[in-house]
Design an enzyme around this catalytic site. Structure first.
Site, PDB file in Angstrom:
ATOM      1  CB  VAL A  90      -9.274  18.071 -14.565  1.00 47.56           C
ATOM      2  CG1 VAL A  90      -9.312  16.564 -14.703  1.00 47.56           C
ATOM      3  CG2 VAL A  90      -9.330  18.462 -13.103  1.00 47.56           C
ATOM      4  CB  VAL A 121      -5.591  25.882 -17.358  1.00 49.41           C
ATOM      5  CG1 VAL A 121      -4.391  26.630 -17.926  1.00 49.41           C
ATOM      6  CG2 VAL A 121      -6.883  26.596 -17.699  1.00 49.41           C
ATOM      7  CB  ILE A 150     -11.142  26.704 -18.878  1.00 46.49           C
ATOM      8  CG1 ILE A 150     -10.373  27.845 -19.567  1.00 46.49           C
ATOM      9  CG2 ILE A 150     -11.184  26.896 -17.374  1.00 46.49           C
ATOM     10  CD1 ILE A 150     -11.039  29.205 -19.396  1.00 46.49           C
ATOM     11  CD  GLU A 151     -11.053  18.421 -18.925  1.00 47.06           C
ATOM     12  OE1 GLU A 151     -11.530  17.293 -18.710  1.00 47.06           O
ATOM     13  OE2 GLU A 151     -10.258  18.655 -19.841  1.00 47.06           O
ATOM     14  CB  CYS A 152     -12.448  19.946 -13.795  1.00 47.43           C
ATOM     15  SG  CYS A 152     -13.297  18.574 -14.538  1.00 47.43           S
TER      16      CYS A 152
END
Length: 146
Positions: free
Chosen positions: A6, A4, A47-49
């Site tokens: 970016v 989820v 879990i990105e950005c």
């Protein structure tokens, strides 16, 4: 493994980082996506950005490990793209990125030195090549004269 926030592909395609989860509606949707992925059998979640607090909420809400990339210290693990953290890709520098080296410049310097040494004849030197026994070389040359 779910993901989820970016993605690197989107950053490269658009040339910028558009931060999701900055408002209640999109944050709630992202949390719902994370719960859905875990419910559908994801064994872990990247879990990105995302805002750090959102990373914490998602991590506390799941029974699977979370790997944070710029999403705060409360994720179960942390990751950075190796090429980014080593300074090999400088076109983008997201806020979460910490460069641990500048191997991009080291690489350029090494390649320039290699080119100069090849052009000047300094490389390869005898220590970079393999010898053949003189008697075997004589036999080979004799056989080639056939």
């Amino acid at each position: 493994m779910g993901h989820v926030g970016v993605t690197k592909q989107k950053i490269v395609r658009t040339g910028r980082v558009k931060l999701p989860g900055q408002d209640a509606a999109s944050a709630k949707e992202i949390i719902g996506d994370a719960l859905e992925m875990a419910g559908q059998g994801a064994f872990a979640l990247v879990i990105e950005c995302l805002p750090a607090v959102l990373g914490a909420i998602i991590s506390r809400s799941l029974d699977i490990p979370t790997i944070g990339i710029g999403s705060g210290p409360d994720c179960d693990g942390q990751a950075l793209v190796t090429q980014d953290m080593l300074g090999l890709y400088k076109e983008l520098a997201p806020r979460f990125l910490k460069r641990y080296a500048d191997l991009g410049q080291v690489t350029v310097d090494a390649l320039e030195t290699f080119r100069r040494e090849v052009e000047s004849g300094a490389f390869p030197a005898p220590e970079h090549t393999y010898p053949i026994d003189e008697a075997e070389l004589a036999r080979l040359l004799q056989q080639l004269r056939v």
